[in-house]
Motif scaffolding. Structure first.
Motif, PDB file in Angstrom:
ATOM      1  N   UNK A   1       0.852  -1.182   0.000  1.00 14.16           N
ATOM      2  CA  UNK A   1       0.000   0.000   0.000  1.00 14.16           C
ATOM      3  C   UNK A   1       0.890   1.235   0.000  1.00 14.16           C
ATOM      4  N   UNK A   2       0.452   2.276  -0.670  1.00 15.67           N
ATOM      5  CA  UNK A   2       1.249   3.496  -0.789  1.00 15.67           C
ATOM      6  C   UNK A   2       1.044   4.364   0.456  1.00 15.67           C
ATOM      7  N   UNK A   3       2.154   4.788   1.073  1.00 11.98           N
ATOM      8  CA  UNK A   3       2.110   5.601   2.282  1.00 11.98           C
ATOM      9  C   UNK A   3       2.937   6.873   2.080  1.00 11.98           C
ATOM     10  N   UNK A   4       2.700   7.874   2.935  1.00  7.99           N
ATOM     11  CA  UNK A   4       3.454   9.118   2.842  1.00  7.99           C
ATOM     12  C   UNK A   4       3.750   9.630   4.245  1.00  7.99           C
ATOM     13  N   UNK A   5       5.026   9.951   4.499  1.00  4.42           N
ATOM     14  CA  UNK A   5       5.445  10.447   5.800  1.00  4.42           C
ATOM     15  C   UNK A   5       6.238  11.736   5.625  1.00  4.42           C
ATOM     16  N   UNK A   6       6.134  12.586   6.632  1.00  2.13           N
ATOM     17  CA  UNK A   6       6.960  13.778   6.686  1.00  2.13           C
ATOM     18  C   UNK A   6       8.353  13.355   7.145  1.00  2.13           C
ATOM     19  N   UNK A   7       9.356  13.560   6.283  1.00  2.00           N
ATOM     20  CA  UNK A   7      10.680  13.051   6.642  1.00  2.00           C
ATOM     21  C   UNK A   7      11.378  13.904   7.701  1.00  2.00           C
ATOM     22  N   UNK A   8      10.838  15.098   7.995  1.00  2.00           N
ATOM     23  CA  UNK A   8      11.411  15.926   9.056  1.00  2.00           C
ATOM     24  C   UNK A   8      10.917  15.493  10.434  1.00  2.00           C
ATOM     25  N   UNK A   9       9.601  15.233  10.505  1.00  2.00           N
ATOM     26  CA  UNK A   9       9.022  14.838  11.789  1.00  2.00           C
ATOM     27  C   UNK A   9       8.922  13.323  11.941  1.00  2.00           C
ATOM     28  N   UNK A  10       9.139  12.602  10.831  1.00  2.00           N
ATOM     29  CA  UNK A  10       8.997  11.140  10.798  1.00  2.00           C
ATOM     30  C   UNK A  10       7.580  10.705  11.158  1.00  2.00           C
ATOM     31  N   UNK A  11       6.585  11.571  10.853  1.00  2.00           N
ATOM     32  CA  UNK A  11       5.192  11.245  11.134  1.00  2.00           C
ATOM     33  C   UNK A  11       4.439  10.947   9.839  1.00  2.00           C
ATOM     34  N   UNK A  12       3.619   9.926   9.901  1.00  2.00           N
ATOM     35  CA  UNK A  12       2.765   9.559   8.779  1.00  2.00           C
ATOM     36  C   UNK A  12       1.649  10.586   8.645  1.00  2.00           C
ATOM     37  N   UNK A  13       1.302  10.959   7.418  1.00  2.00           N
ATOM     38  CA  UNK A  13       0.208  11.909   7.245  1.00  2.00           C
ATOM     39  C   UNK A  13      -1.105  11.280   7.710  1.00  2.00           C
ATOM     40  N   UNK A  14      -2.039  12.124   8.138  1.00  2.00           N
ATOM     41  CA  UNK A  14      -3.359  11.674   8.595  1.00  2.00           C
ATOM     42  C   UNK A  14      -3.226  10.563   9.640  1.00  2.00           C
ATOM     43  N   UNK A  15      -2.320  10.773  10.575  1.00  2.00           N
ATOM     44  CA  UNK A  15      -2.008   9.727  11.558  1.00  2.00           C
ATOM     45  C   UNK A  15      -3.166   9.407  12.492  1.00  2.00           C
TER      46      UNK A  15
ATOM     47  N   UNK B   1      -0.422  20.366  -2.644  1.00  2.00           N
ATOM     48  CA  UNK B   1       0.213  20.428  -1.323  1.00  2.00           C
ATOM     49  C   UNK B   1      -0.787  20.450  -0.181  1.00  2.00           C
ATOM     50  N   UNK B   2      -2.060  20.228  -0.481  1.00  2.00           N
ATOM     51  CA  UNK B   2      -3.092  20.291   0.553  1.00  2.00           C
ATOM     52  C   UNK B   2      -4.014  19.070   0.535  1.00  2.00           C
ATOM     53  N   UNK B   3      -4.350  18.579  -0.667  1.00  2.00           N
ATOM     54  CA  UNK B   3      -5.332  17.495  -0.787  1.00  2.00           C
ATOM     55  C   UNK B   3      -4.668  16.211  -1.271  1.00  2.00           C
ATOM     56  N   UNK B   4      -5.224  15.082  -0.801  1.00  2.00           N
ATOM     57  CA  UNK B   4      -4.692  13.783  -1.177  1.00  2.00           C
ATOM     58  C   UNK B   4      -5.838  12.776  -1.254  1.00  2.00           C
ATOM     59  N   UNK B   5      -5.696  11.789  -2.136  1.00  2.00           N
ATOM     60  CA  UNK B   5      -6.687  10.720  -2.260  1.00  2.00           C
ATOM     61  C   UNK B   5      -6.364   9.637  -1.242  1.00  2.00           C
ATOM     62  N   UNK B   6      -7.390   9.163  -0.550  1.00  2.00           N
ATOM     63  CA  UNK B   6      -7.196   8.216   0.545  1.00  2.00           C
ATOM     64  C   UNK B   6      -8.133   7.024   0.375  1.00  2.00           C
ATOM     65  N   UNK B   7      -7.572   5.819   0.506  1.00  2.00           N
ATOM     66  CA  UNK B   7      -8.359   4.589   0.415  1.00  2.00           C
ATOM     67  C   UNK B   7      -8.633   4.051   1.816  1.00  2.00           C
ATOM     68  N   UNK B   8      -9.913   3.902   2.145  1.00  2.00           N
ATOM     69  CA  UNK B   8     -10.317   3.367   3.444  1.00  2.00           C
ATOM     70  C   UNK B   8     -11.467   2.397   3.241  1.00  2.00           C
ATOM     71  N   UNK B   9     -11.360   1.226   3.825  1.00  2.00           N
ATOM     72  CA  UNK B   9     -12.385   0.179   3.709  1.00  2.00           C
ATOM     73  C   UNK B   9     -12.712  -0.133   2.252  1.00  2.00           C
TER      74      UNK B   9
END
Length: 219
Positions: free
Chosen positions: A25-39, A58-66
């Motif tokens: 699955x495709x994931x995205x993390x902030x490499x400065x804070x090491x936090x996953x987006x939409x945590x 830089x504001x919106x992203x597509x998200x797959x849930x269920x």
């Protein structure tokens, strides 16, 4: 940045790293804070929205849930569109040939699939721009063409207005030289065995009769 014990195909997007996790699955993390987006929410995968060459929203992203896709503001964490779509087009593949983002077909416009047909939505306002009545939709410059289940083509502007009243079997983008003075890009529309050429405002400028090999310039 820690991407887990097993990951692949990492890519830097701004201050984020995009990568496939162990479940692919495709994931995205902030490499400065090491936090996953939409945590603070539970989801399976994300798709960045590509707005241009090496440019991403830089504001919106597509998200797959269920099992379904929606849209989130990943800066605020707010849901914009609840997960309701089966997928989006056109996907952009990474080095391994796997889908890593979705390109826009206009300003804040993406092609969505509801499991049966395609339509165009504004992913910021959650507005349907082109109805879900088509089996294929593509962008041609600043315009959008769609094909229904009967193979008939329709041309739209980015506000969802149909530019040509008649239905055509094929819509292609062509350069017409020595026919119009400005030599601009024109839309070549094929209907049955003949071809008709329109400017992008929907005015017919040329008729090509394939049977008689005649050219008729309209006024």
């Amino acid at each position: 940045v820690h991407c887990g014990s097993k990951y692949s195909d990492p890519e830097i997007i701004g201050e984020y790293v995009l990568y496939f996790d162990a479940d692919y699955n495709l994931q995205m993390k902030n490499y400065k804070s090491d936090e996953k987006i939409l945590k603070d929410i539970t989801y399976q995968s994300v798709w960045p929205i590509k707005t241009g060459e090496k440019k991403y929203d830089s504001k919106y992203i597509l998200v797959k849930a269920q099992g379904f896709w929606g849209v989130y503001d990943y800066v605020t964490g707010n849901q914009v569109i609840s997960p309701m779509y089966t997928g989006f087009l056109p996907v952009v593949t990474g080095g391994a040939g796997d889908a890593k983002s979705v390109s826009t077909v206009g300003n804040n416009l993406i092609v969505a699939w509801n499991g049966n047909n395609y339509g165009v939505i504004n992913y910021v306002t959650n507005r349907s721009v082109i109805s879900f009545d088509y089996v294929n939709i593509m962008a041609t410059g600043n315009y959008i063409w769609a094909v229904d289940a009967n193979g008939e083509g329709f041309l739209f502007d980015q506000d969802g207005n149909r530019l040509l009243e008649n239905k055509y079997t094929k819509v292609t983008l062509s350069f017409i030289q020595r026919i119009v003075e400005d030599n601009m890009i024109r839309e070549k529309i094929e209907k049955n065995k003949n071809a008709e050429v329109f400017d992008l405002m929907g005015k017919k400028i040329l008729i090509v009769d394939d049977n008689k090999l005649n050219l008729k310039v309209t006024k």
